[in-house]
Design a protein around this motif. Structure first.
Motif, short mmCIF file in Angstrom:
data_model
loop_
_atom_site.label_atom_id
_atom_site.label_comp_id
_atom_site.label_asym_id
_atom_site.label_seq_id
_atom_site.Cartn_x
_atom_site.Cartn_y
_atom_site.Cartn_z
N ALA A 1 0.80 -1.10 0.04
CA ALA A 1 -0.03 0.14 0.15
C ALA A 1 0.86 1.32 -0.18
N LEU A 2 1.95 1.29 0.61
CA LEU A 2 3.01 2.69 0.83
C LEU A 2 3.57 2.72 -0.44
N ILE A 3 3.95 1.49 -1.08
CA ILE A 3 4.87 1.98 -2.40
C ILE A 3 3.56 2.36 -3.43
N PHE A 4 2.40 1.90 -3.46
CA PHE A 4 1.36 2.47 -4.15
C PHE A 4 0.98 3.83 -3.81
N ALA A 5 1.09 4.22 -2.56
CA ALA A 5 0.72 5.62 -2.35
C ALA A 5 2.14 6.31 -2.82
N GLN A 6 3.10 5.98 -2.72
CA GLN A 6 4.51 6.82 -3.17
C GLN A 6 4.19 7.15 -4.63
N GLU B 1 10.45 -2.37 -2.76
CA GLU B 1 11.13 -1.00 -3.46
C GLU B 1 12.12 -1.67 -4.63
N ASN B 2 12.73 -2.74 -4.29
CA ASN B 2 13.92 -3.37 -5.03
C ASN B 2 13.08 -3.67 -6.32
N LEU B 3 11.79 -4.16 -6.16
CA LEU B 3 11.05 -4.79 -7.11
C LEU B 3 10.45 -3.66 -8.00
N SER B 4 10.02 -2.48 -7.53
CA SER B 4 9.29 -1.52 -8.19
C SER B 4 10.33 -0.33 -8.70
N GLY B 5 11.23 -0.45 -7.96
CA GLY B 5 12.20 0.76 -8.29
C GLY B 5 11.95 2.24 -7.77
N LEU B 6 11.03 2.04 -6.78
CA LEU B 6 10.40 3.19 -6.06
C LEU B 6 11.24 3.26 -4.82
N GLN B 7 11.11 4.40 -4.16
CA GLN B 7 11.63 4.54 -2.63
C GLN B 7 10.29 5.11 -1.77
N VAL B 8 9.88 4.59 -0.85
CA VAL B 8 8.87 5.41 0.10
C VAL B 8 9.46 6.35 1.16
N GLY B 9 8.99 7.44 1.10
CA GLY B 9 9.46 8.53 1.94
C GLY B 9 10.41 9.51 1.45
#
Ligand code: NAP
Length: 295
Positions: free
Chosen positions: A189-194, A287-295
């Motif tokens: 959910a937090l990856i999605f929100a990011q 994060e490693n899978l999506s290439g995104l970082q939360v925060g």
């Protein structure tokens, strides 16, 4: 209250639990493998044990809270273990999370010496251990649960006798399926929100109190946003519990889809050397899978 209490294993959980026994007025004798971890409790009034056997020889009820199945076997059945010092009529309470079947085997070994055992794994995190608000799920004989009720009440506020020996550990694994499921949902959910570009703090405020809320989200969600990976519960210990779930599910013949995924995701973090971070660092695998970082 007149029974003398021993406490073996003063890690993140045992520290707070033993302290709450002292606060409740029990005479407590402690032992920890790394002896410096005994110091704060000795300062708070506990006696220092020389070994698990010594603790057992001087106590009527002996609590154990160590890491994994082989560790419980070592402090109870090993050299200078509880079994070698304990008197008939004593009660051993294991608060660790370990294999239900190994619990039954250890209880049999103690039983042969006239010693009772309860399996009493806990939930509620390091916060629950410090505040005395743990959920305690207990397997074993009713009369022994009543014998130890005062101790349980000093450490927890949801005390449930769930069945016979080993049942406490089975229910704890039920608890852990829910914990890792909630953790994975929170991280996804937090990856999605990011990715959606929303304010993460406001997002958490909006969803934590509703139907999607959970202990995990309320306590570990803010830590993720702050990128604070200090453990209430380490990845290594969480992975140990997921392994216990998978082993038990195999023996029971039931599929555990979510737990299997979490096992693989935590494995990637252990391989990256992150095993001593908190279990909410699961988000790093996503994060490693999506290439995104939360925060
Ligand atoms: P921890 O901080 O890693 O502490 C582990 C404790 O076990 C330490 O006192 C350690 O001694 C001792 N130990 C490990 N192996 C040993 C061995 N072979 N012989 C003697 N002592 C040994 O772990 P924790 O978080 O307190 O967890 C303890 C248990 O509670 C685990 O079964 C865990 O799954 C369960 N639990 C933890 C949480 C949580 O949020 N932390 C919540 C619920 C349940 P040293 O100090 O010498 O290393």
């Amino acid at each position: 209250m007149n029974e003398r209490v021993g406490f073996v294993g003063l890690g993140i959980m045992g520290q707070g639990m033993a302290r709450n026994l002292l606060k409740a007025g029990y005479n407590v004798r402690v032992w920890n493998r790394t002896s410096s971890r005994m110091d704060p409790l000795i300062e708070a009034g506990a006696a220092a044990g020389a070994s698990p056997a010594d603790v057992a020889a001087n106590c009527d009820i002996i609590a154990v809270c160590v890491s994994d199945t082989p560790d419980v076997e070592e402090v109870i059945l090993g050299e200078n273990g509880i079994l070698s010092g304990v008197q008939a009529g004593a009660l051993v309470i294991d608060f660790s999370t370990i294999s239900p079947q190994a619990t039954i085997d250890i209880a049999d070994r103690l039983g042969a010496k006239g010693v009772k055992m309860l399996d009493a794994p806990v939930s509620g995190g390091s916060e629950g251990a410090v505040n005395g608000t743990l959920s305690i799920m207990i397997g074993g004989d009713e009369d022994q649960v009543e014998r130890a009720r005062g101790l349980f009440e000093a450490m927890g506020n949801t005390i449930t006798h769930v069945g016979k020996q080993g049942a406490g550990q089975t229910v704890k694994l039920v608890n852990q399926i829910l914990v890792v499921g909630n953790c994975l949902a929170m991280c996804e959910a937090l990856i999605f929100a990011q990715a959606g570009g929303v304010d993460l703090e406001r997002c958490l405020n909006a969803v934590t109190g509703g139907a999607a809320g959970s202990w995990m989200l309320a306590n570990r969600g803010p830590q993720i946003i702050d990128r604070d990976w200090r453990p209430g519960f380490t990845i290594n210990l969480q992975q140990k519990d997921v392994r216990l779930i998978m082993q038990e599910a195999d023996a029971l013949g039931v599929p555990v889809l979510l737990s299997g995924q979490v096992f693989s995701l935590y494995r990637t973090l252990q391989q990256a050397g992150l095993g001593e971070e908190g279990n909410h660092a699961l988000v790093k695998a996503l994060e490693n899978l999506s290439g995104l970082q939360v925060g």
